[in-house]
Design a protein around this motif. Structure first.
Motif, PDB file in Angstrom:
ATOM      1  N   GLY A  51       0.750  -1.567  -0.001  1.00  0.00           N
ATOM      2  CA  GLY A  51      -0.213  -0.098   0.161  1.00  0.00           C
ATOM      3  C   GLY A  51       0.798   0.600   0.180  1.00  0.00           C
ATOM      4  O   GLY A  51       0.054   2.228  -0.080  1.00  0.00           O
ATOM      5  N   GLY A  52       2.388   1.059  -0.188  1.00  0.00           N
ATOM      6  CA  GLY A  52       3.125   1.882  -0.066  1.00  0.00           C
ATOM      7  C   GLY A  52       3.131   3.316   1.199  1.00  0.00           C
ATOM      8  O   GLY A  52       2.862   4.329   1.565  1.00  0.00           O
ATOM      9  N   ALA A  91       4.511   1.640  -3.843  1.00  0.00           N
ATOM     10  CA  ALA A  91       3.266   0.639  -3.915  1.00  0.00           C
ATOM     11  C   ALA A  91       3.784  -1.323  -4.565  1.00  0.00           C
ATOM     12  O   ALA A  91       4.045  -0.900  -5.012  1.00  0.00           O
ATOM     13  CB  ALA A  91       1.970   0.918  -4.022  1.00  0.00           C
TER      14      ALA A  91
END
Length: 231
Positions: A51-52, A91
Protein backbone atom coordinates in the motif's frame (compact mmCIF):
# COMPACT_ATOMS: atom_id res chain seq x y z
CA UNK A 1 25.10 0.55 -11.29
CA UNK A 2 22.26 -1.74 -10.23
CA UNK A 3 18.82 -0.87 -8.92
CA UNK A 4 17.80 -2.92 -5.88
CA UNK A 5 14.27 -3.22 -4.53
CA UNK A 6 13.89 -3.34 -0.75
CA UNK A 7 10.48 -4.76 0.23
CA UNK A 8 9.66 -3.77 3.81
CA UNK A 9 6.76 -4.75 6.01
CA UNK A 10 3.98 -2.22 6.42
CA UNK A 11 2.88 -3.68 9.76
CA UNK A 12 3.50 -1.96 13.07
CA UNK A 13 2.48 -4.97 15.18
CA UNK A 14 2.50 -8.76 15.30
CA UNK A 15 -0.67 -10.44 16.54
CA UNK A 16 0.17 -13.10 19.10
CA UNK A 17 -1.77 -16.28 19.88
CA UNK A 18 -3.86 -14.59 22.58
CA UNK A 19 -4.77 -11.69 20.30
CA UNK A 20 -2.27 -9.28 21.84
CA UNK A 21 -0.70 -6.87 19.36
CA UNK A 22 3.04 -6.94 19.94
CA UNK A 23 4.61 -3.65 18.72
CA UNK A 24 7.10 -4.28 15.94
CA UNK A 25 7.91 -3.33 12.32
CA UNK A 26 11.15 -3.81 10.40
CA UNK A 27 14.46 -4.54 12.14
CA UNK A 28 16.83 -1.59 11.81
CA UNK A 29 20.11 -3.44 11.23
CA UNK A 30 18.57 -5.60 8.52
CA UNK A 31 17.79 -2.50 6.47
CA UNK A 32 20.71 -0.26 7.44
CA UNK A 33 23.58 -2.73 6.99
CA UNK A 34 22.56 -3.97 3.51
CA UNK A 35 21.79 -0.41 2.43
CA UNK A 36 25.33 0.66 3.38
CA UNK A 37 26.81 -2.31 1.50
CA UNK A 38 24.81 -1.59 -1.66
CA UNK A 39 25.35 2.16 -1.62
CA UNK A 40 29.10 1.73 -1.04
CA UNK A 41 29.13 -0.37 -4.21
CA UNK A 42 27.39 2.44 -6.11
CA UNK A 43 23.96 0.87 -6.38
CA UNK A 44 20.56 2.51 -5.95
CA UNK A 45 17.94 1.34 -3.47
CA UNK A 46 14.17 1.74 -3.86
CA UNK A 47 11.83 0.95 -0.96
CA UNK A 48 8.40 -0.62 -1.41
CA UNK A 49 5.75 -1.52 1.17
CA UNK A 50 2.21 -2.91 0.98
CA UNK A 51 0.00 0.00 0.00
CA UNK A 52 2.97 2.35 -0.01
CA UNK A 53 2.61 2.98 3.73
CA UNK A 54 5.55 4.52 5.58
CA UNK A 55 7.18 1.54 7.34
CA UNK A 56 7.60 1.39 11.09
CA UNK A 57 10.95 0.55 12.64
CA UNK A 58 10.87 -1.83 15.59
CA UNK A 59 11.92 0.45 18.43
CA UNK A 60 13.74 -2.40 20.10
CA UNK A 61 16.06 -2.67 17.11
CA UNK A 62 17.37 0.84 17.77
CA UNK A 63 18.56 0.03 21.29
CA UNK A 64 22.30 0.17 22.05
CA UNK A 65 22.31 -3.39 23.41
CA UNK A 66 21.42 -4.85 19.99
CA UNK A 67 23.73 -2.54 18.04
CA UNK A 68 27.02 -3.03 19.86
CA UNK A 69 26.63 0.03 22.06
CA UNK A 70 25.66 3.69 21.80
CA UNK A 71 27.87 4.43 18.81
CA UNK A 72 26.42 1.53 16.84
CA UNK A 73 22.89 2.60 17.71
CA UNK A 74 23.59 6.14 16.52
CA UNK A 75 25.08 4.85 13.27
CA UNK A 76 22.06 2.66 12.52
CA UNK A 77 19.65 5.50 13.25
CA UNK A 78 21.65 7.88 11.04
CA UNK A 79 21.68 5.38 8.18
CA UNK A 80 17.92 4.88 8.37
CA UNK A 81 17.42 8.66 8.35
CA UNK A 82 19.49 8.87 5.17
CA UNK A 83 17.31 6.39 3.27
CA UNK A 84 14.82 8.70 1.58
CA UNK A 85 12.74 5.80 0.36
CA UNK A 86 11.72 4.85 3.89
CA UNK A 87 9.67 8.03 4.18
CA UNK A 88 8.46 7.85 0.57
CA UNK A 89 8.03 4.18 -0.36
CA UNK A 90 6.34 3.02 -3.51
CA UNK A 91 3.37 0.67 -3.34
CA UNK A 92 4.31 -2.99 -3.52
CA UNK A 93 1.30 -3.53 -5.73
CA UNK A 94 2.76 -1.16 -8.34
CA UNK A 95 6.23 -2.70 -8.54
CA UNK A 96 7.45 -3.53 -12.04
CA UNK A 97 10.05 -6.25 -11.47
CA UNK A 98 11.78 -5.57 -14.82
CA UNK A 99 12.97 -2.23 -13.41
CA UNK A 100 15.13 -3.92 -10.76
CA UNK A 101 18.31 -5.96 -10.84
CA UNK A 102 17.82 -7.58 -7.43
CA UNK A 103 15.18 -7.90 -4.70
CA UNK A 104 15.77 -7.87 -0.95
CA UNK A 105 13.40 -8.57 1.96
CA UNK A 106 14.61 -7.56 5.44
CA UNK A 107 12.93 -8.87 8.56
CA UNK A 108 11.62 -7.80 11.92
CA UNK A 109 8.45 -9.44 13.19
CA UNK A 110 6.34 -7.27 10.87
CA UNK A 111 6.50 -9.67 7.90
CA UNK A 112 4.90 -12.34 10.11
CA UNK A 113 1.81 -10.10 10.19
CA UNK A 114 1.42 -8.81 6.63
CA UNK A 115 3.89 -10.20 4.06
CA UNK A 116 3.22 -13.79 5.14
CA UNK A 117 -0.31 -13.45 3.73
CA UNK A 118 0.25 -10.90 0.96
CA UNK A 119 -0.71 -12.26 -2.47
CA UNK A 120 1.03 -9.29 -4.15
CA UNK A 121 4.27 -9.98 -2.31
CA UNK A 122 3.95 -13.70 -2.99
CA UNK A 123 3.51 -13.08 -6.71
CA UNK A 124 6.55 -10.76 -6.76
CA UNK A 125 8.68 -13.35 -4.99
CA UNK A 126 7.60 -16.06 -7.41
CA UNK A 127 8.48 -13.88 -10.41
CA UNK A 128 11.79 -12.83 -8.88
CA UNK A 129 12.79 -16.41 -8.16
CA UNK A 130 11.92 -17.57 -11.66
CA UNK A 131 13.63 -14.58 -13.29
CA UNK A 132 17.03 -15.58 -11.97
CA UNK A 133 17.55 -12.18 -10.35
CA UNK A 134 19.43 -12.21 -7.06
CA UNK A 135 16.79 -12.55 -4.33
CA UNK A 136 17.82 -11.91 -0.74
CA UNK A 137 15.68 -12.58 2.33
CA UNK A 138 16.82 -12.33 5.95
CA UNK A 139 15.68 -13.24 9.48
CA UNK A 140 11.85 -13.02 9.66
CA UNK A 141 11.73 -11.82 6.04
CA UNK A 142 11.30 -15.44 4.86
CA UNK A 143 7.79 -15.29 6.32
CA UNK A 144 6.94 -13.63 3.00
CA UNK A 145 7.83 -16.86 1.20
CA UNK A 146 4.74 -18.45 2.74
CA UNK A 147 2.49 -16.39 0.43
CA UNK A 148 4.27 -17.46 -2.78
CA UNK A 149 2.42 -20.00 -4.92
CA UNK A 150 3.01 -21.99 -8.10
CA UNK A 151 0.24 -22.54 -10.64
CA UNK A 152 -0.54 -25.85 -8.93
CA UNK A 153 -0.85 -24.20 -5.51
CA UNK A 154 2.49 -25.45 -4.21
CA UNK A 155 5.41 -23.34 -3.08
CA UNK A 156 8.04 -22.27 -5.66
CA UNK A 157 10.52 -22.42 -2.78
CA UNK A 158 9.91 -26.11 -2.06
CA UNK A 159 13.20 -27.98 -2.33
CA UNK A 160 15.35 -24.87 -1.93
CA UNK A 161 18.03 -24.75 0.73
CA UNK A 162 17.36 -21.71 2.86
CA UNK A 163 17.45 -20.33 6.37
CA UNK A 164 15.63 -17.83 8.56
CA UNK A 165 15.01 -16.98 12.21
CA UNK A 166 15.10 -20.29 14.04
CA UNK A 167 12.83 -21.77 16.70
CA UNK A 168 15.76 -21.66 19.11
CA UNK A 169 16.29 -17.94 18.49
CA UNK A 170 12.57 -17.20 18.83
CA UNK A 171 12.57 -19.10 22.12
CA UNK A 172 15.61 -17.25 23.39
CA UNK A 173 14.02 -13.96 22.35
CA UNK A 174 11.09 -14.85 24.61
CA UNK A 175 8.28 -14.90 22.04
CA UNK A 176 8.07 -18.51 20.85
CA UNK A 177 5.53 -19.49 23.50
CA UNK A 178 3.27 -16.60 22.55
CA UNK A 179 3.39 -17.02 18.76
CA UNK A 180 0.57 -18.42 16.61
CA UNK A 181 3.24 -20.21 14.59
CA UNK A 182 6.99 -20.33 14.26
CA UNK A 183 8.81 -19.38 11.08
CA UNK A 184 11.15 -22.37 10.95
CA UNK A 185 8.23 -24.77 11.30
CA UNK A 186 6.28 -23.15 8.48
CA UNK A 187 9.26 -23.07 6.12
CA UNK A 188 9.83 -26.77 6.70
CA UNK A 189 6.13 -27.44 6.11
CA UNK A 190 6.23 -25.74 2.69
CA UNK A 191 8.96 -28.15 1.64
CA UNK A 192 12.09 -26.04 2.04
CA UNK A 193 15.38 -27.59 3.13
CA UNK A 194 15.87 -25.45 6.24
CA UNK A 195 19.52 -24.93 7.21
CA UNK A 196 19.97 -23.99 10.88
CA UNK A 197 23.14 -22.32 12.08
CA UNK A 198 24.30 -21.33 15.55
CA UNK A 199 21.88 -18.99 17.34
CA UNK A 200 22.57 -15.29 16.68
CA UNK A 201 25.72 -15.98 14.65
CA UNK A 202 25.97 -14.95 10.98
CA UNK A 203 24.64 -17.71 8.74
CA UNK A 204 23.95 -17.29 5.03
CA UNK A 205 22.64 -19.96 2.66
CA UNK A 206 22.91 -19.63 -1.12
CA UNK A 207 20.87 -21.85 -3.45
CA UNK A 208 20.76 -20.78 -7.08
CA UNK A 209 19.61 -17.13 -7.12
CA UNK A 210 18.13 -17.31 -3.61
CA UNK A 211 20.27 -15.92 -0.76
CA UNK A 212 18.89 -16.19 2.77
CA UNK A 213 20.20 -15.10 6.17
CA UNK A 214 19.26 -16.47 9.57
CA UNK A 215 19.24 -13.41 11.83
CA UNK A 216 20.22 -9.73 12.10
CA UNK A 217 23.93 -10.58 12.20
CA UNK A 218 23.50 -12.24 8.80
CA UNK A 219 22.25 -9.14 7.02
CA UNK A 220 25.61 -7.63 6.01
CA UNK A 221 27.09 -10.99 4.88
CA UNK A 222 23.90 -11.63 2.91
CA UNK A 223 24.25 -8.25 1.18
CA UNK A 224 27.85 -9.12 0.29
CA UNK A 225 26.66 -12.40 -1.23
CA UNK A 226 24.04 -10.54 -3.28
CA UNK A 227 26.74 -8.20 -4.56
CA UNK A 228 28.72 -11.19 -5.79
CA UNK A 229 25.70 -12.37 -7.77
CA UNK A 230 25.12 -8.89 -9.20
CA UNK A 231 28.72 -8.85 -10.38
Amino acid sequence: MAKILFVLTGADHWTLADGTKHPTGFWAEEVASPYEVFRAAGHDVVVATPGGVVPTVDRGSLAPEVNGGEEGARKVAQTLAAIAGIQHPIALEDVALDEYDAVFYPGGHGPMEDLAVSADSGALLTRALRSGRPLGVVCHGPAALLAARDEDGGSPFAGYRLTGFTNVEETQAGLAGQAKWLLQDRLVELGADFQEGEPWAPHVVVDRNLVTGQNPASSAPLAAALLEKLA
